[in-house]
Design a protein around this motif. Structure first.
Motif, mmCIF file in Angstrom:
data_model
loop_
_atom_site.group_PDB
_atom_site.id
_atom_site.type_symbol
_atom_site.label_atom_id
_atom_site.label_comp_id
_atom_site.label_asym_id
_atom_site.label_seq_id
_atom_site.Cartn_x
_atom_site.Cartn_y
_atom_site.Cartn_z
ATOM 1 N N ALA A 46 4.188 6.656 -3.041
ATOM 2 C CA ALA A 46 5.588 7.048 -2.875
ATOM 3 C C ALA A 46 6.507 5.925 -3.316
ATOM 4 O O ALA A 46 6.156 4.744 -3.262
ATOM 5 C CB ALA A 46 5.850 7.401 -1.409
ATOM 6 N N ARG A 47 7.704 6.330 -3.801
ATOM 7 C CA ARG A 47 8.724 5.374 -4.239
ATOM 8 C C ARG A 47 9.984 5.590 -3.377
ATOM 9 O O ARG A 47 10.368 6.718 -3.098
ATOM 10 C CB ARG A 47 9.053 5.568 -5.715
ATOM 11 C CG ARG A 47 7.896 5.232 -6.657
ATOM 12 C CD ARG A 47 8.327 5.390 -8.103
ATOM 13 N NE ARG A 47 7.229 5.091 -9.028
ATOM 14 C CZ ARG A 47 7.337 5.142 -10.342
ATOM 15 N NH1 ARG A 47 8.507 5.500 -10.898
ATOM 16 N NH2 ARG A 47 6.301 4.839 -11.091
ATOM 17 N N CYS A 48 10.601 4.456 -3.010
ATOM 18 C CA CYS A 48 11.785 4.543 -2.153
ATOM 19 C C CYS A 48 12.994 4.964 -2.982
ATOM 20 O O CYS A 48 13.076 4.683 -4.173
ATOM 21 C CB CYS A 48 12.066 3.202 -1.462
ATOM 22 S SG CYS A 48 12.378 1.838 -2.606
ATOM 23 N N VAL A 92 -3.547 4.429 5.819
ATOM 24 C CA VAL A 92 -2.380 4.924 5.084
ATOM 25 C C VAL A 92 -2.867 5.951 4.082
ATOM 26 O O VAL A 92 -3.844 5.721 3.338
ATOM 27 C CB VAL A 92 -1.640 3.778 4.378
ATOM 28 C CG1 VAL A 92 -0.393 4.297 3.676
ATOM 29 C CG2 VAL A 92 -1.280 2.690 5.386
ATOM 30 N N SER A 93 -2.191 7.060 4.040
ATOM 31 C CA SER A 93 -2.602 8.141 3.131
ATOM 32 C C SER A 93 -2.318 7.742 1.682
ATOM 33 O O SER A 93 -1.497 6.850 1.401
ATOM 34 C CB SER A 93 -1.859 9.431 3.478
ATOM 35 O OG SER A 93 -0.460 9.242 3.330
#
Length: 335
Positions: A320-322, A313-314
């Motif tokens: 990141a946030r949803c 996974v990068s």
């Protein structure tokens, strides 16, 4: 005048037809009906389907006649040694031996009480304790309570399923019970099926047909084949008169004989094949077209499954946030 070939001499069809008509008319007016006509009408209609499906001899099923007649030489001819050898029945190797199959009645519906015979020593022998124990039926559990007798639902049950008390047998019938016991009535507009045999009026039974009706009821005389043998193949089935052959069509008939034309602006369907110009054949693809026509080359699964970084996974995906919408959709449905 039409003539029919009977095998001996040509007979006029109209003369024979007139003689039969006179004979039937005399018998008809004398007794009120024609017996020969009734017998002719009572014969079943023959099927003509065999005419269209068979091109050989006219065969009738249901008897043992040969399809083709056998010559006398074949009937008196003696068979060869090879034919006599092939006609011999198959030898039964179980005769006069100990390995003989049981008779057929042993396995049929008419067999005896036992499938095969039991020896006297087996009939007089006594069962062991183990055999008596195995012969006992399976006992139900202790908590089992029998509701009704089993024989009441078997093939040998009595007429009532359970006993009916005397009070129920002698009680009076209620109006509600009598109303429920009535069968369902059909619809007021219901029409029952008509009977198979229709009753004929006595006047219709005593009536006799007229000469015109008897002429119309007479079947058309045809040969044994669905074609006419008394003419040449070039002739037509029905004779055409000379005035009809030399007649000319009227302008109205010529106008009606014209086929329906196409509507204005009609365009026919384009042909499936069309010629390709020489300029199109000699045209060269541009670099952009060659780039777009190149297939996508992907790595095979043999190399992907040995790649240790295939499922990494990068870092951007980790931080990141949803969105609020994704968070709303991720909540489970509360039921």
């Amino acid at each position: 005048m039409c003539k029919q070939w009977t095998g001996q001499a040509p007979v006029s069809y109209e003369s024979s037809h007139a003689q039969e008509r006179k004979r039937n008319s005399k018998q008809q007016y004398s007794s009120g009906y024609s017996l020969q006509r009734i017998l002719a009408l009572s014969r079943p209609k023959e099927s003509k389907q065999i005419w269209l499906t068979s091109f050989g001899p006219n065969l009738r099923w249901g008897h043992q006649d040969m399809m083709w007649p056998l010559p006398k030489a074949a009937l008196h001819k003696r068979p060869t040694q090879r034919l006599m050898e092939l006609t011999k029945p198959k030898r039964n190797f179980q005769l006069n031996t100990l390995k003989v199959n049981r008779p057929e009645f042993v396995y049929s519906c008419g067999r005896n009480s036992q499938i095969w015979e039991v020896g006297r020593s087996a009939l007089e022998s006594r069962a062991s304790e183990r055999v008596l124990q195995l012969a006992l039926p399976k006992n139900p559990p202790k908590e089992y309570k029998e509701d009704r007798l089993q024989h009441q639902y078997s093939c040998g049950r009595v007429s009532p399923i359970w006993n009916v008390p005397i009070r129920a047998q002698t009680c009076k019938e209620r109006p509600r019970t009598a109303e429920l016991a009535k069968s369902k009535r059909p619809h007021p507009e219901y029409v029952p099926n008509s009977e198979v045999m229709t009753t004929i009026n006595p006047t219709a039974l005593k009536a006799y047909c007229t000469m015109r009706v008897s002429d119309l009821a007479r079947p058309k005389s045809r040969g044994e084949r669905p074609f006419i043998d008394s003419r040449s193949p070039e002739e037509s089935i029905w004779k055409v008169s000379m005035p009809a052959r030399s007649a000319t069509a009227s302008p109205r008939v010529m106008e009606m004989a014209k086929f329906k034309g196409y509507a204005d602006g009609y365009v026919a369907n384009r042909s499936v094949q069309w010629p390709v110009s020489r300029a199109t054949r000699r045209a060269l693809a541009t670099p952009r077209q060659e780039q777009l026509s190149a297939p996508i080359v992907r790595a095979s699964m043999d190399h992907v499954q040995f790649n240790p970084d295939a499922f990494l996974v990068s870092e951007a995906a980790k931080k990141a946030r949803c969105t609020p919408r994704l968070e709303e959709l991720s909540h489970p449905i509360q039921r």
